[in-house]
Scaffold this active site. Structure first.
Site, PDB file in Angstrom:
ATOM      1  CG  ASN A  29     -50.205-100.451  44.105  1.00 51.85           C
ATOM      2  OD1 ASN A  29     -50.285-100.873  43.312  1.00 51.85           O
ATOM      3  ND2 ASN A  29     -49.967 -99.257  44.327  1.00 51.85           N
ATOM      4  CD  GLU A  79     -47.986 -98.350  41.222  1.00 46.06           C
ATOM      5  OE1 GLU A  79     -48.817 -98.651  40.220  1.00 46.06           O
ATOM      6  OE2 GLU A  79     -48.160 -97.137  41.984  1.00 46.06           O
ATOM      7  CG  HIS A  84     -51.551-114.579  33.788  1.00 46.75           C
ATOM      8  ND1 HIS A  84     -51.604-115.511  33.118  1.00 46.75           N
ATOM      9  CD2 HIS A  84     -52.516-114.791  34.787  1.00 46.75           C
ATOM     10  CE1 HIS A  84     -52.296-116.504  33.460  1.00 46.75           C
ATOM     11  NE2 HIS A  84     -52.847-115.958  34.501  1.00 46.75           N
ATOM     12  CE1 TYR A  91     -55.789-104.092  45.939  1.00 47.93           C
ATOM     13  CE2 TYR A  91     -57.919-104.762  45.021  1.00 47.93           C
ATOM     14  CZ  TYR A  91     -56.868-103.888  45.096  1.00 47.93           C
ATOM     15  OH  TYR A  91     -56.934-102.974  44.133  1.00 47.93           O
ATOM     16  NE  ARG A 104     -40.866 -95.774  30.141  1.00 40.61           N
ATOM     17  CZ  ARG A 104     -41.847 -95.068  31.000  1.00 40.61           C
ATOM     18  NH1 ARG A 104     -41.643 -93.797  31.753  1.00 40.61           N
ATOM     19  NH2 ARG A 104     -43.111 -95.587  31.086  1.00 40.61           N
TER      20      ARG A 104
HETATM   21  C1  LIG Z   1     -44.620-100.245  33.466  1.00 41.47           C
HETATM   22  C2  LIG Z   1     -45.207 -99.012  34.048  1.00 41.47           C
HETATM   23  C3  LIG Z   1     -44.653 -97.793  33.785  1.00 41.47           C
HETATM   24  C4  LIG Z   1     -45.100 -96.822  34.378  1.00 41.47           C
HETATM   25  N1  LIG Z   1     -44.669 -95.552  33.968  1.00 41.47           N
HETATM   26  C5  LIG Z   1     -45.133 -94.224  34.715  1.00 41.47           C
HETATM   27  C6  LIG Z   1     -44.374 -93.125  34.465  1.00 41.47           C
HETATM   28  O1  LIG Z   1     -43.475 -93.073  33.394  1.00 41.47           O
HETATM   29  N2  LIG Z   1     -44.795 -91.960  34.973  1.00 41.47           N
HETATM   30  C7  LIG Z   1     -45.692 -92.084  35.859  1.00 41.47           C
HETATM   31  O2  LIG Z   1     -46.327 -91.120  36.280  1.00 41.47           O
HETATM   32  N3  LIG Z   1     -46.109 -93.166  36.282  1.00 41.47           N
HETATM   33  C8  LIG Z   1     -45.970 -94.421  35.650  1.00 41.47           C
HETATM   34  N4  LIG Z   1     -46.537 -95.563  36.056  1.00 41.47           N
HETATM   35  C9  LIG Z   1     -47.205 -95.743  37.163  1.00 41.47           C
HETATM   36  C10 LIG Z   1     -48.877 -95.437  36.953  1.00 41.47           C
HETATM   37  O3  LIG Z   1     -48.988 -94.079  36.734  1.00 41.47           O
HETATM   38  C11 LIG Z   1     -49.466 -96.268  38.052  1.00 41.47           C
HETATM   39  O4  LIG Z   1     -49.204 -97.580  37.937  1.00 41.47           O
HETATM   40  C12 LIG Z   1     -51.036 -95.959  38.285  1.00 41.47           C
HETATM   41  O5  LIG Z   1     -51.217 -94.395  38.460  1.00 41.47           O
HETATM   42  C13 LIG Z   1     -51.550 -96.740  39.042  1.00 41.47           C
HETATM   43  O6  LIG Z   1     -51.330 -96.420  40.445  1.00 41.47           O
HETATM   44  P1  LIG Z   1     -52.248 -97.389  41.581  1.00 41.47           P
HETATM   45  O7  LIG Z   1     -51.727 -98.757  41.913  1.00 41.47           O
HETATM   46  O8  LIG Z   1     -51.985 -96.277  42.661  1.00 41.47           O
HETATM   47  O9  LIG Z   1     -53.830 -97.194  41.267  1.00 41.47           O
HETATM   48  C14 LIG Z   1     -45.971 -96.754  35.325  1.00 41.47           C
HETATM   49  C15 LIG Z   1     -46.480 -98.071  35.717  1.00 41.47           C
HETATM   50  C16 LIG Z   1     -46.057 -99.208  35.211  1.00 41.47           C
HETATM   51  C17 LIG Z   1     -46.702-100.474  35.466  1.00 41.47           C
HETATM   52  N1  LIG Z   2     -52.258-108.540  35.537  1.00 44.15           N
HETATM   53  C1  LIG Z   2     -52.401-108.137  36.734  1.00 44.15           C
HETATM   54  N2  LIG Z   2     -51.444-107.383  37.314  1.00 44.15           N
HETATM   55  C2  LIG Z   2     -51.283-106.793  38.537  1.00 44.15           C
HETATM   56  N3  LIG Z   2     -52.311-106.749  39.116  1.00 44.15           N
HETATM   57  C3  LIG Z   2     -53.697-107.313  38.875  1.00 44.15           C
HETATM   58  C4  LIG Z   2     -53.512-107.823  37.810  1.00 44.15           C
HETATM   59  N4  LIG Z   2     -54.733-108.399  37.444  1.00 44.15           N
HETATM   60  C5  LIG Z   2     -55.588-108.203  38.573  1.00 44.15           C
HETATM   61  N5  LIG Z   2     -54.999-107.497  39.181  1.00 44.15           N
HETATM   62  C6  LIG Z   2     -55.547-106.878  40.645  1.00 44.15           C
HETATM   63  O1  LIG Z   2     -55.875-105.730  40.437  1.00 44.15           O
HETATM   64  C7  LIG Z   2     -55.072-104.802  41.470  1.00 44.15           C
HETATM   65  C8  LIG Z   2     -54.634-103.645  41.268  1.00 44.15           C
HETATM   66  O2  LIG Z   2     -55.166-102.627  40.546  1.00 44.15           O
HETATM   67  P1  LIG Z   2     -55.058-101.082  40.681  1.00 44.15           P
HETATM   68  O3  LIG Z   2     -56.123-100.539  39.752  1.00 44.15           O
HETATM   69  O4  LIG Z   2     -53.777-100.972  40.367  1.00 44.15           O
HETATM   70  O5  LIG Z   2     -55.572-100.872  41.995  1.00 44.15           O
HETATM   71  P2  LIG Z   2     -54.568-100.398  43.263  1.00 44.15           P
HETATM   72  O6  LIG Z   2     -54.598 -99.002  43.019  1.00 44.15           O
HETATM   73  O7  LIG Z   2     -55.444-100.863  44.696  1.00 44.15           O
HETATM   74  O8  LIG Z   2     -53.372-101.051  43.232  1.00 44.15           O
HETATM   75  C9  LIG Z   2     -54.254-105.772  42.168  1.00 44.15           C
HETATM   76  O9  LIG Z   2     -53.919-105.580  43.521  1.00 44.15           O
HETATM   77  C10 LIG Z   2     -54.546-107.182  41.980  1.00 44.15           C
HETATM   78  O10 LIG Z   2     -55.299-107.551  42.876  1.00 44.15           O
HETATM   79 MG   LIG Z   3     -51.922-100.549  41.503  1.00 47.49          MG
END
Ligand SMILES: Cc1cc2nc3c(=O)[nH]c(=O)nc-3n(C[C@H](O)[C@H](O)[C@H](O)COP(=O)(O)O)c2cc1C
Ligand SMILES: Nc1ncnc2c1ncn2[C@@H]1O[C@H](COP(=O)(O)OP(=O)(O)O)[C@@H](O)[C@H]1O
Ligand SMILES: [Mg+2]
Length: 154
Positions: A29, A79, A84, A91, A104
């Site tokens: 993020n 995000e 990979h 972080y 989309r």
């Molecule tokens: C390629 C991609 C597509 C996504 N599409 C959606 C979506 O259509 N709707 C949605 O609510 N969240 C979508 N998300 C977001 C996820 O809900 C979000 O990455 C997840 O909740 C993790 O959030 P966090 O980093 O706060 O943990 C998408 C994320 C990615 C990487």
């Molecule tokens: N392939 C990857 N793509 C993105 N983040 C990754 C990946 N592999 C490990 N990470 C680690 O995972 C963290 C994200 O996990 P996530 O569950 O989305 O937590 P957060 O809600 O804190 O973003 C990233 O900040 C990074 O440190």
């Molecule tokens: Mg995240």
């Protein structure tokens, strides 16, 4: 979208911790400062492009920009899921992304499984589209010329 390709860079911050735990798809993020400086014509939605962590190797990525309607977030987020397998979390490291194309709009889903399936489709689409010579050339152009600069622009 006239501002694509768009290049931006920022330190990876914590989100809600749902990506890895609930979806099995971690997303790195960006901080609010980067989200706030996105050009107005980059709408919310799902994008693809290239990413590099800490100036290291360049990988394919998919990115979500918006309010994650499935979770009804109240704060806009940006995000990137990097395609990979990393050995550990990163972080605080500087993440650089080159956003190239739109996939989309973001949407809500009836189940977590449907959200996960949609994200897997996005990953497949990104994998395929990023193989084109045009996108490979943009990767080389942007990452070699901007590696040593801090910027949020295009
Ligand atoms: C390629 C991609 C597509 C996504 N599409 C959606 C979506 O259509 N709707 C949605 O609510 N969240 C979508 N998300 C977001 C996820 O809900 C979000 O990455 C997840 O909740 C993790 O959030 P966090 O980093 O706060 O943990 C998408 C994320 C990615 C990487
Ligand atoms: N392939 C990857 N793509 C993105 N983040 C990754 C990946 N592999 C490990 N990470 C680690 O995972 C963290 C994200 O996990 P996530 O569950 O989305 O937590 P957060 O809600 O804190 O973003 C990233 O900040 C990074 O440190
Ligand atoms: Mg995240």
């Amino acid at each position: 979208m006239k501002t694509l390709p768009f290049f931006c860079r920022g330190k990876v911050v914590r989100g809600f911790g749902r990506g890895s735990k609930e979806l099995g798809i971690p997303t790195a993020n960006f901080p609010d400062s980067v989200v706030e400086r996105l050009p107005a014509d980059i709408s919310t939605g799902i994008y693809f492009g290239w990413a590099s962590v800490g100036g290291g190797d360049i990988h394919k990525m998919v990115m979500s920009i918006g309010w994650n309607p499935y979770y009804k977030n109240t704060k806009k987020s940006m995000e990137a899921h990097i395609i990979h397998k990393f050995k550990e979390d990163f972080y605080g490291d500087v993440l650089s992304v080159l956003i190239l194309g739109y996939i989309r709009p973001e949407r809500s889903f009836n189940s977590l499984d449907s959200l996960v399936a949609a994200i897997h489709n996005d990953i497949e689409e990104a994998q395929r589209r990023l193989d084109s010579p045009e996108y490979r050339k943009l990767r080389d152009d942007f990452f070699t010329s901007t590696r040593d600069h801090i910027l949020n622009g295009h």
